[in-house]
Scaffold this motif. Structure first.
Motif, short mmCIF file in Angstrom:
data_model
loop_
_atom_site.label_atom_id
_atom_site.label_comp_id
_atom_site.label_asym_id
_atom_site.label_seq_id
_atom_site.Cartn_x
_atom_site.Cartn_y
_atom_site.Cartn_z
N PRO A 87 0.80 -0.79 0.04
CA PRO A 87 0.16 -0.21 0.30
C PRO A 87 0.60 0.97 0.45
O PRO A 87 1.38 1.34 0.70
CB PRO A 87 -0.91 -0.32 1.08
CG PRO A 87 -0.17 -1.67 1.50
CD PRO A 87 0.85 -2.01 1.17
N GLY A 88 0.45 2.37 -0.92
CA GLY A 88 1.36 3.54 -0.72
C GLY A 88 1.85 3.44 -1.98
O GLY A 88 3.24 4.20 -1.86
N GLU A 89 3.03 2.06 -2.83
CA GLU A 89 3.79 2.26 -3.65
C GLU A 89 2.43 2.48 -5.51
O GLU A 89 1.63 2.23 -5.06
CB GLU A 89 4.81 1.03 -3.54
CG GLU A 89 5.38 0.33 -1.88
CD GLU A 89 6.17 -0.42 -2.03
OE1 GLU A 89 6.71 -0.08 -0.94
OE2 GLU A 89 5.09 -1.25 -2.57
N CYS A 90 3.79 2.19 -5.79
CA CYS A 90 3.23 2.04 -7.62
C CYS A 90 4.25 2.11 -8.21
O CYS A 90 5.76 2.14 -7.74
CB CYS A 90 2.78 4.14 -7.60
SG CYS A 90 3.63 5.17 -8.34
N VAL A 91 4.18 0.85 -9.06
CA VAL A 91 5.52 1.65 -10.49
C VAL A 91 4.70 1.82 -11.93
O VAL A 91 3.58 2.43 -12.14
CB VAL A 91 5.38 -0.27 -10.80
CG1 VAL A 91 6.24 -0.76 -9.80
CG2 VAL A 91 4.42 -1.15 -11.28
N HIS A 92 5.69 2.11 -12.40
CA HIS A 92 5.51 3.08 -13.96
C HIS A 92 4.74 1.58 -14.79
O HIS A 92 5.89 0.39 -14.77
CB HIS A 92 6.54 3.58 -14.88
CG HIS A 92 6.32 4.81 -14.90
ND1 HIS A 92 6.76 5.14 -16.70
CD2 HIS A 92 5.15 5.21 -15.35
CE1 HIS A 92 6.18 5.54 -17.31
NE2 HIS A 92 5.15 6.45 -16.45
N ILE A 93 3.66 1.26 -15.41
CA ILE A 93 3.18 0.75 -16.23
C ILE A 93 2.72 1.12 -18.03
O ILE A 93 2.40 2.07 -17.92
CB ILE A 93 2.08 0.54 -15.60
CG1 ILE A 93 2.07 -0.82 -16.08
CG2 ILE A 93 0.97 1.15 -15.50
CD1 ILE A 93 1.47 -2.38 -15.02
N ALA A 94 2.98 0.03 -19.14
CA ALA A 94 2.69 0.26 -19.94
C ALA A 94 1.77 -0.04 -20.47
O ALA A 94 1.82 -1.27 -19.60
CB ALA A 94 3.70 -0.23 -21.24
N THR A 95 0.78 0.29 -21.78
CA THR A 95 -0.38 -0.45 -21.84
C THR A 95 0.14 -2.02 -22.31
O THR A 95 0.61 -2.20 -22.91
CB THR A 95 -1.22 0.49 -22.85
OG1 THR A 95 -1.44 2.23 -23.32
CG2 THR A 95 -2.48 -0.62 -23.33
#
Length: 398
Positions: A87-95
């Motif tokens: 929770p509170g984390e993210c990653v850059h993601i492609a379609t």
């Protein structure tokens, strides 16, 4: 002629008879890149869930829980992010990339702001955050099986394979498909008066059917073997018919009873049986269909537009029946300009189409082809003709 020919049949009955005559062809398996234009002989099902994993709909951020979120890596298409998001984390993601385990939603690049390693929702996304700052669960995410579940029928049997539909089969995990074999066709052009090059001259006319019939045959789902010009003698007609090994022989000219019209006698001499010997339609009255052993023969009139009508009436119906398809259905349109028709026969009239209305074109004589330049299909006028504003049946051109 045969002892019991179906001499004159209505145009609608002729289509039904040709369709009913067709026996299902054998089936073959083809690689997808070879299957264009064939008809499926078996359902194509999804070999796995589509997509097989939860995937991002967008280029942006796979986020977990409430924001703002701390960037901890990247998840690119074909390169799965292997760590679990907290929770509170993210990653850059492609379609199309796999959503990491623990991700709860996706956030568009254009609806985010980034300050060093901190990502926040802005614009439209900011308006849908809940009271704790979280996006709706799986917002902008395609769940596993979103398009289809494993075993779902993607393409039903009887579907003609277009480029896009072949793409569906590939997306479903298939490398090959099972299809009906196409009918193999020989085209025999009768007429000593025909020229194969240049303009009409010296009492002879340019053959306009020989160049176009191969393309028509491909359009309607058959496979051309060869086109041959045959001399106007009974021995030559007989030899050409009996030497053909094709599933379907299509002839042009010689379908009436003129002094050099030898087709009927050649069919009888070859042991043929007439299924149709005349059709109550104009143009195209003198079209016929016969069975010679395991082969079929469709005789088209020599006049170009009559020949096309014969092809669309009989050959398309036979091919549909041979590949397990229903008889092609006629549509309905509103006729803009009233036209007269013969007392007994339906009349097929080339028309242009605008919305649900169709307008007859010029150059409608059976010997003319210019009408096809602007035509979208044929209006089917009942015997006697039709008035302006009348609803008529409609046959689309391929």
């Amino acid at each position: 002629m045969s002892a019991n020919p179906e001499f004159e049949v209505s145009w609608h009955e002729a289509r039904k008879l040709a369709h009913q005559a067709g026996n299902l062809t054998s089936t073959i398996s083809l690689k997808l890149e070879q299957a264009g234009g064939f008809v499926l002989a078996a359902d194509v099902v999804a070999l796995g869930d589509m997509p097989p994993f939860a995937a991002s709909r967008i280029d942006g951020w796979a986020v977990s829980g409430s924001g703002p979120w701390t960037r901890v890596g990247d998840a690119l298409a074909g390169h799965e992010f292997v760590s679990q998001l907290n929770p509170g984390e993210c990653v850059h993601i492609a379609t199309g990339a796999v959503m990491p385990e623990g991700a709860t939603a996706a956030l568009k690049d254009e609806e985010s702001s980034v300050a060093e390693q901190t990502v926040s929702a802005i614009a439209g996304a900011a308006g849908i955050l809940d009271s704790e700052g979280a996006l709706p669960f799986f917002h902008d995410v395609r769940p596993s099986g979103y398009e289809a579940k494993s075993g779902d029928v993607l393409i039903p049997k009887g579907t003609k394979l277009t480029p896009a539909i072949i793409g569906v089969a590939a997306a479903g995990g298939h490398d090959e498909v099972t299809v009906f074999k196409k009918l193999v066709v020989d085209v025999l052009i009768f007429g000593d008066e025909l020229l194969t090059d240049g303009p009409s001259r010296e009492g002879k006319v340019r053959d306009s059917l020989g160049p176009q019939l191969p393309l028509w045959i491909s359009h309607i789902g058959a496979e051309l073997h060869e086109v041959r010009h045959i001399a106007d003698t009974l021995p030559d007609h007989f030899a050409a018919i009996t030497n053909s090994k094709a599933d379907l022989i299509i002839t042009t000219g010689g379908t009436a009873a003129g002094p050099v019209d030898h087709l009927h006698n050649a069919i009888v001499d070859a042991g043929g049986e007439f299924i149709i010997d005349a059709v109550l339609v104009r143009p195209g009255y003198h079209q016929l269909m016969a069975r010679i052993g395991k082969q079929f023969l469709i005789g088209l009139p020599g006049n170009p537009q009559s020949a096309v009508i014969g092809l669309l009436s009989l050959a398309t119906s036979l091919i549909a029946g041979s590949t397990g398809n229903a008889l092609p259905q006629l549509q309905e349109r509103v006729l803009v300009t009233g036209l007269k028709g013969p007392a007994r026969e339906v009349r097929l009239v080339l028309c242009s189409e605008s919305g649900n209305s169709v307008t007859p074109l010029e150059h409608l004589d059976s010997s003319m082809l210019r009408g096809f330049v602007k035509a979208d299909g044929y209006a089917v006028l009942p015997a006697g003709g039709a008035e302006s504003g009348q609803i008529v049946q409609w046959l689309d051109l391929p």
